[in-house]
Design an enzyme around this catalytic site. Structure first.
Site, PDB file in Angstrom:
ATOM      1  N   LYS A  76       2.673 -12.949 -32.949  1.00  0.00           N
ATOM      2  CA  LYS A  76       2.650 -14.159 -33.762  1.00  0.00           C
ATOM      3  C   LYS A  76       1.886 -13.947 -35.065  1.00  0.00           C
ATOM      4  CE  LYS A  76       3.023 -17.193 -29.739  1.00  0.00           C
ATOM      5  NZ  LYS A  76       2.348 -18.178 -28.864  1.00  0.00           N
ATOM      6  N   ALA A 133       6.209 -15.516 -20.020  1.00  0.00           N
ATOM      7  CA  ALA A 133       7.320 -16.213 -20.655  1.00  0.00           C
ATOM      8  C   ALA A 133       8.604 -15.393 -20.646  1.00  0.00           C
ATOM      9  CB  ALA A 133       6.948 -16.582 -22.088  1.00  0.00           C
ATOM     10  N   GLU A 176       6.374  -9.805  -5.966  1.00  0.00           N
ATOM     11  CA  GLU A 176       4.998 -10.177  -5.644  1.00  0.00           C
ATOM     12  C   GLU A 176       4.776 -11.670  -5.828  1.00  0.00           C
ATOM     13  OE1 GLU A 176       2.355  -9.249  -9.477  1.00  0.00           O
ATOM     14  OE2 GLU A 176       3.883  -7.774  -9.045  1.00  0.00           O
ATOM     15  N   GLY A 221       1.173  -6.050  -9.961  1.00  0.00           N
ATOM     16  CA  GLY A 221       2.213  -5.301  -9.259  1.00  0.00           C
ATOM     17  C   GLY A 221       3.194  -4.596 -10.163  1.00  0.00           C
ATOM     18  N   GLY A 256       7.511 -10.248 -13.057  1.00  0.00           N
ATOM     19  CA  GLY A 256       6.105 -10.514 -13.262  1.00  0.00           C
ATOM     20  C   GLY A 256       5.906 -11.896 -13.850  1.00  0.00           C
ATOM     21  N   ILE A 257       4.649 -12.244 -14.062  1.00  0.00           N
ATOM     22  CA  ILE A 257       4.336 -13.554 -14.603  1.00  0.00           C
ATOM     23  C   ILE A 257       4.386 -13.515 -16.123  1.00  0.00           C
ATOM     24  CG2 ILE A 257       1.821 -13.183 -14.707  1.00  0.00           C
ATOM     25  CD1 ILE A 257       1.568 -16.091 -13.603  1.00  0.00           C
TER      26      ILE A 257
END
Length: 470
Positions: A396, A251, A271, A369, A248-249
């Site tokens: 954080k 970091a 995806e 996805g 996935g998208i």
């Protein structure tokens, strides 16, 4: 109706994943004899758009920002109202949310990016929750009837073929089912292979951006210590040589990719991907040699990264772009070897419920996805799939991301039954097959040390029994 396999251009391939017709209204690969698009300036491109129309907008790197600005101007000048935009994550400016336009044009966001989060959460835009694999069905089954599609394509080649470029995803379903197509052509849009082909005769209006609109880019920062550690743990313990990867998208997936440099024969069926794959291709860590679906090729639905990545894609048959209805189909995903799905999350409760699309009552993104691939890995044909949810143990601001209860208003994206592996910088929790007492034990082990005692007490209060491994 031509089959998906026979409608292909810009290269050839054969797999059962490509041989099913989706029942589209129009097949966009075959030329329409004698038909050419009108080439118009933006100011005249929307003459056929009327109040109440439903418009699809191609997204992510391919977001046609000049068209959206032109549409907004046209709606104001012609007193249009009730126009709805249906789209995934868009990038760039959002002129339709301006004070003088927002009552004329409204977004129906099927996945929300940073530029529309404020609008979604203040009621200016709508949020639509849907598995990414099923978004094309909204168009194909008529749940959303599209009057027009706004797309961003490469210029036509000598045979009149354009490419949907960086974003095939839900775009192919939209253009094969929309009544009218307005396309922005751009020499900076890479010509990609697979389901990305559209013959220019299927386009009604072309707006030529010959001077070269720069595609939207993803700016990737350096992973922090937590993220780097999570990536290292995943790479060293959960990714085998020969695995087929989805990431996935975010970091954490990026950090996992960067830690895979010494792996061998990795494959990509995902995806989306970003620049992280380029180094692995160069090092021969990615070869796609073991894949079952499109062996030898990286299979993807959309990309989002830098100009370097977009240049790499141009006329490159190594990358196979697919309609997300089959790319994200768990029945297709499961056929690949050692499917390893790496996805991030906002928080997870002690029973394994995963929140990924919201922060409390505030909508953040969408389903995307994640569930498609978590499920595909979980039911992998070879029994070697690894569905992974990865997140830092603490925010954080010092709040635990492993929580007794999910926050009020937050949405569960991946259910406790889907989850197998959860990874933080403190280690791996294996939840599949575990009861609630055992799950709480596993998750507390990988929580931040400062939170473990508090979580143990909360687990006892919730479950009426102490968490334990037995």
């Amino acid at each position: 109706m031509l089959s998906r396999l026979s409608s292909r251009s810009f290269g050839t391939s054969s797999t059962c994943a490509r041989m099913t017709s989706f029942g589209d209204k129009h097949e966009i690969a075959f030329p329409i004899a004698g038909k050419k698009p009108k080439v118009l300036p933006i100011s005249e491109a929307f003459n056929q758009i009327k109040s109440g129309d439903n418009l699809f907008v191609q997204g992510i790197a391919a977001t046609p920002t000049p068209l959206l600005k032109g549409l907004s101007d046209y709606a104001v000048a012609n007193n249009l109202k009730g126009i709805k935009l249906h789209h995934l994550h868009l990038e760039g400016d959002t002129p339709w949310t301006a004070a003088d336009v927002k009552d004329r044009i409204r977004s129906n966001s099927l996945f929300t990016g940073h530029n529309l989060r404020g609008s979604v959460n203040d009621g200016t835009a709508d949020f639509n929750s849907c598995f990414l694999q099923e978004v094309p069905l909204l168009f194909r089954r008529g749940a959303i009837k599209l009057n027009a599609a706004l797309i961003h394509v490469s210029p036509p080649d000598a045979n009149g073929y354009c490419s949907l470029g960086t974003s095939v995803d839900t775009t192919r379903a939209a253009v094969t089912n929309a009544d009218y197509i307005i396309a922005m052509t751009n020499r900076n849009m890479p010509r990609t292979f697979g389901d990305s082909v559209i013959h220019s005769s299927h386009i009604d209006v072309v707006v030529d951006e010959a001077d070269g609109f720069v595609l939207h880019q993803r700016h990737i920062g350096k992973a922090n210590d937590q993220e780097a550690k999570i990536g290292q743990i995943i790479a060293e313990n959960l990714v085998d040589n020969g695995a087929t990867l989805q990431m996935g998208i975010g970091a954490v997936p990026d950090a996992a990719l960067s830690a895979l440099k010494n792996h061998k024969d990795l494959g990509i069926h995902t995806e989306m991907f970003s620049d992280g794959v380029l180094d692995l291709i160069e090092r021969n860590a990615i070869t796609n040699a073991k894949k079952t679906v499109h062996p030898g090729k990286l299979t993807v639905s959309f990309v989002y990264g830098s100009t370097k990545l977009y240049d790499y894609l141009n006329d490159n048959p190594l990358i196979e772009f697919g309609d997300v209805q089959w790319v994200n189909d768990p029945a297709v995903i499961r056929k690949n070897p050692k499917v390893t799905a790496i996805n991030s999350a906002v928080e997870i409760d002690l029973t394994g419920q995963v929140v990924s699309d919201s922060v409390g009552k505030r909508f953040l993104s969408g389903f995307g996805g994640q569930v498609d691939f978590i499920r595909g890995a979980g039911i992998a044909d070879d029994g070697l799939g690894k569905p992974i949810i990865a997140l830092p143990s603490i925010s954080k601001k010092g709040h635990s991301k492993i929580v007794p209860f999910i926050n009020e208003g937050a949405g569960v994206v991946t259910t406790r039954s889907h989850v197998h592996y959860v990874v933080t910088e403190n280690g791996i929790a294996q939840l599949w097959g575990k009861n609630m007492r055992q799950r709480a034990y596993e998750l507390i082990k990988i929580a931040h040390p400062s939170q473990r005692e508090k979580l143990e007490k909360a687990a006892f209060d919730r479950l009426k029994v102490m968490p334990s491994s037995d």
